[in-house]
Scaffold this motif. Structure first.
Motif, mmCIF file in Angstrom:
data_model
loop_
_atom_site.group_PDB
_atom_site.id
_atom_site.type_symbol
_atom_site.label_atom_id
_atom_site.label_comp_id
_atom_site.label_asym_id
_atom_site.label_seq_id
_atom_site.Cartn_x
_atom_site.Cartn_y
_atom_site.Cartn_z
ATOM 1 N N UNK A 172 0.820 -1.202 0.000
ATOM 2 C CA UNK A 172 0.000 0.000 0.000
ATOM 3 C C UNK A 172 0.861 1.262 0.000
ATOM 4 N N UNK A 173 2.042 1.189 0.602
ATOM 5 C CA UNK A 173 2.954 2.341 0.619
ATOM 6 C C UNK A 173 3.683 2.482 -0.706
ATOM 7 N N UNK A 174 4.303 1.395 -1.167
ATOM 8 C CA UNK A 174 5.252 1.505 -2.286
ATOM 9 C C UNK A 174 4.638 1.182 -3.645
ATOM 10 N N UNK A 175 3.546 0.461 -3.674
ATOM 11 C CA UNK A 175 2.957 0.108 -4.961
ATOM 12 C C UNK A 175 3.603 -1.124 -5.536
ATOM 13 N N UNK A 176 4.591 -0.952 -6.397
ATOM 14 C CA UNK A 176 5.215 -2.073 -7.085
ATOM 15 C C UNK A 176 6.461 -2.556 -6.352
ATOM 16 N N UNK A 177 6.746 -3.835 -6.519
ATOM 17 C CA UNK A 177 7.865 -4.458 -5.818
ATOM 18 C C UNK A 177 9.110 -4.514 -6.701
ATOM 19 N N UNK A 178 10.291 -4.338 -6.110
ATOM 20 C CA UNK A 178 11.532 -4.430 -6.879
ATOM 21 C C UNK A 178 12.135 -5.842 -6.875
ATOM 22 N N UNK A 179 11.312 -6.842 -6.696
ATOM 23 C CA UNK A 179 11.757 -8.232 -6.659
ATOM 24 C C UNK A 179 10.611 -9.108 -7.147
ATOM 25 N N UNK A 180 10.974 -10.282 -7.659
ATOM 26 C CA UNK A 180 9.949 -11.244 -8.094
ATOM 27 C C UNK A 180 9.471 -12.091 -6.926
ATOM 28 N N UNK A 181 10.386 -12.377 -6.003
ATOM 29 C CA UNK A 181 10.006 -13.083 -4.788
ATOM 30 C C UNK A 181 10.919 -12.617 -3.663
ATOM 31 N N UNK A 231 10.405 5.583 -4.717
ATOM 32 C CA UNK A 231 11.029 4.286 -4.476
ATOM 33 C C UNK A 231 10.382 3.125 -5.223
ATOM 34 N N UNK A 232 9.261 3.352 -5.874
ATOM 35 C CA UNK A 232 8.586 2.259 -6.558
ATOM 36 C C UNK A 232 9.147 2.073 -7.961
ATOM 37 N N UNK A 233 9.455 0.837 -8.368
ATOM 38 C CA UNK A 233 9.909 0.606 -9.747
ATOM 39 C C UNK A 233 8.751 0.810 -10.721
ATOM 40 N N UNK A 234 9.059 0.987 -12.008
ATOM 41 C CA UNK A 234 8.001 1.225 -12.993
ATOM 42 C C UNK A 234 7.060 0.032 -13.109
ATOM 43 N N UNK A 235 5.804 0.335 -13.359
ATOM 44 C CA UNK A 235 4.824 -0.727 -13.576
ATOM 45 C C UNK A 235 5.156 -1.476 -14.862
ATOM 46 N N UNK A 236 5.072 -2.807 -14.791
ATOM 47 C CA UNK A 236 5.326 -3.615 -15.973
ATOM 48 C C UNK A 236 6.787 -3.726 -16.347
ATOM 49 N N UNK A 237 7.693 -3.316 -15.459
ATOM 50 C CA UNK A 237 9.123 -3.386 -15.757
ATOM 51 C C UNK A 237 9.710 -4.742 -15.433
ATOM 52 N N UNK A 238 11.030 -4.774 -15.271
ATOM 53 C CA UNK A 238 11.727 -6.023 -14.977
ATOM 54 C C UNK A 238 11.315 -6.551 -13.603
ATOM 55 N N UNK A 239 11.374 -7.895 -13.474
ATOM 56 C CA UNK A 239 11.041 -8.501 -12.193
ATOM 57 C C UNK A 239 12.092 -8.202 -11.134
#
Length: 608
Positions: free
Chosen positions: A223-232, A414-422
């Protein structure tokens, strides 16, 4: 510079009796000599050149099967010069990483039931080559039937030997392994796993509501960051009184060493409950977005600027997400913030040392204990940095009539782009980038504001985050629950705000505030208190004496021992027992702090 094929790295970590990792590395050479190998020196999570070269022993190098000489670089002892023949094809390196067996030697990472392997302690690699372009094929042998976890991808796991997919050196060193005899794995969501290893099986989690709070942590971070900078992501949590406590951040995992009773005594291990949120937040703050000086093409050098963002903002969100997820109650977080403010506001070292200079402290002091921490200051960018961001959050809420907050800044920055690299590459930033992102939310002279808080001598710690939040600092006669839990866990008693000292087990003084009552009475850390007045020392006896001094105004008499000398001292303090807490303010109609700590994610939400 010599071009290298993938390095083969074989680690045998099965000798838990001795805590020795036995290492064999194979380098495929081409046609450039001499070869210089190095061990990671500057580790981002340590903020200092604390690589484990001192743990390496037993070096044996062969080139095409023939022994070859090696020597250590006199200017950089992390570099080893290998005298391999010019036409050699294969270099083999054998050595051991001998881990500490007692805490006084360093961080204990191996016991009979748990081990933690940090690859930077066992992986040599060619110096002068970008760690993003050097690849390693790691294999690891563990004790039979132990459960293990890591962010690395395994391609084979047979009979205690695991082979991992090739990975570059940067990502390898950012992907530690935890293994244990007594283990538990809990899925927090489809991509986030809580991996636990304990000293004993009865210490593993039993309470479903506690595990649910850990699940909610993941949703609240989304909820804070939106997208994750990792796949797992893998939490690597050791519950132990044998291996050392720790907290180290990585992009797709975190090393969290907590007390053996973290789960089994959940109600009183409160002050440990912000550790997992803190390290998880680092995936975004510090690992994906990185201060420019911290992001280098190898680990031979980096700088420590912007630690008030890297660690201060992370410390802030460690508390916030712990409250929002239910890992810590909102009341306890308010008590924690009161203690943080009182601690840093009362440090006389503020008179000479700005917060920005404390960013250098891990390098200067090597994170060793200090005789006068209140005067020397330490890594204050953690706690005081959190106060800086608490103030900014309140200013954003106040300046936008509650429509924006620090959460909006984090999603922007701090959120990576939507639809970017895992697993997107790290992105560096400088202070101007932080200021621009804040200005986009609320136009304000942020540059001057931050200079006042970070760069200038500041007589007081930031307080406006508390007052704009709708609260004020007040003093009470007894410790708060938060402080009581911390004293129980760390085995000390805090008289900082009355006598200007803290007392540990064995009645020994463990800290004295510069120029406070204890200081003026001639006390220093290490002194043992034998008696208070005519009573043998106990915490209760000292509390009673403080109360009596408030009534009669007489100095507090104590008999103390330092080395082989016994003497009597008198502490002039008539202000009674004082412990900080927050109370709702009668002067403010806003409750920004309550809004800050309120859950934002619905239970069961997944990341956007």
């Amino acid at each position: 510079m010599r071009e290298m094929a993938a390095i083969h790295l074989d680690v045998d970590a099965s000798d838990t009796d001795h805590g020795i990792f036995r290492v064999v590395q194979t380098f495929h050479l081409q046609d450039v000599t001499p070869l210089t190998l190095t061990l990671a020196k500057w580790l981002p999570a340590y903020h200092a050149p604390h690589g484990a070269m001192d743990c390496l022993a037993g070096f044996a190098f062969t080139a095409d099967g023939q022994p070859c000489r090696w020597s250590r670089d006199p200017r950089d002892p992390y570099r080893l010069h290998i005298d391999a023949p010019h036409d050699a094809q294969v270099l083999r390196a054998g050595f051991q990483s001998v881990t500490p067996t007692e805490a006084w030697q360093g961080r204990v990472v191996v016991s009979d039931d748990i081990l933690r392997l940090d690859w930077e302690a066992v992986c040599l690699y060619p110096a002068g080559v970008s760690v993003d372009h050097l690849f390693v094929r790691p294999t690891l042998r563990l004790p039979q039937d132990w459960v293990w976890a890591t962010a690395l991808d395994a391609v084979q796991d047979h009979d205690g030997e695991i082979a991992f997919a090739p990975v570059n050196v940067r990502r390898l060193l950012d992907s530690p392994v935890m293994a244990g005899r007594h283990a538990h794995t809990e899925k927090l969501d489809a991509a986030v796993t809580l991996n636990i290893a304990a000293d004993r099986s009865d210490q593993l989690p039993q309470d479903a509501s506690v595990l649910e709070a850990h699940r909610q942590l993941v949703h609240e971070a989304d909820a804070v960051f939106g997208h994750r900078p990792f796949a797992r992501y893998d939490f690597l949590v050791s519950l132990s009184d044998q291996v050392s406590p720790m907290g180290l951040e990585h992009r797709a995992s975190s090393e969290c060493g907590v007390s053996a009773t973290y789960f089994s005594n959940w109600d009183i291990t409160t002050t440990e409950h912000d550790l997992l949120p803190h390290e998880y937040v680092h995936a975004w703050i510090g690992k994906y977005r990185v201060p420019q000086g911290n992001l280098q093409n190898d680990f031979s050098f980096m700088t420590d600027e912007l630690m008030w963002v890297y660690e201060g903002l992370t410390q802030f969100y460690g508390y916030v997400l712990a409250a929002r997820s239910g890992l810590i109650s909102q009341a306890h977080v308010r008590e924690a913030l009161a203690l943080v403010f009182a601690t840093y506001n009362s440090r006389p070292g503020r008179q000479w040392r700005p917060l920005s200079d404390t960013e250098m402290d891990p390098i200067i002091s090597g994170r060793q204990p200090k005789p006068w921490i209140s005067w020397q200051r330490s890594e204050d960018y953690y706690g005081e940095g959190a106060l800086v961001w608490l103030e900014i959050d309140a200013m954003l809420r106040d300046g936008t009539a509650g429509t924006s907050s620090l959460d909006d800044f984090c999603r922007r920055f701090f959120s990576p782009p939507e639809g970017g690299e895992l697993y997107p590459p790290p992105v560096p930033y400088v202070r101007a980038d932080v200021i621009d992102a804040l200005h986009a939310i609320l136009p304000y002279p942020w540059d001057a504001h931050l200079a006042e808080r970070i760069d200038n001598i500041a007589p007081k710690a930031p307080y406006r985050g508390i007052t704009l939040g709708g609260y004020e600092l007040v003093w009470q006669h007894a410790p708060t629950d938060w402080l009581s839990h911390d004293q129980l866990y760390h085995q000390y008693f805090n008289f900082t705000y009355s006598l200007g000292m803290t007392v540990g087990i064995g009645a020994k003084i463990i800290d004295v505030v510069w120029d406070g009552p204890a200081f003026r009475a001639g006390l220093v850390s290490g002194i043992e208190i034998l008696a208070v007045g005519n009573r043998a020392y106990s915490t209760a006896a000292l509390q009673d004496a403080i109360d009596q001094a408030q009534t009669d105004g007489q100095p507090i008499a104590m008999t103390v021992r330092r080395f082989d000398r016994v003497k009597q001292v008198h502490l002039a303090w008539a202000g009674g027992q004082r412990y900080p807490t927050l109370a709702p303010s009668t002067m403010s109609g806003s409750r920004h702090l309550d809004a800050l700590l309120t859950p934002h994610a619905k239970a069961g939400n997944r990341h956007v």
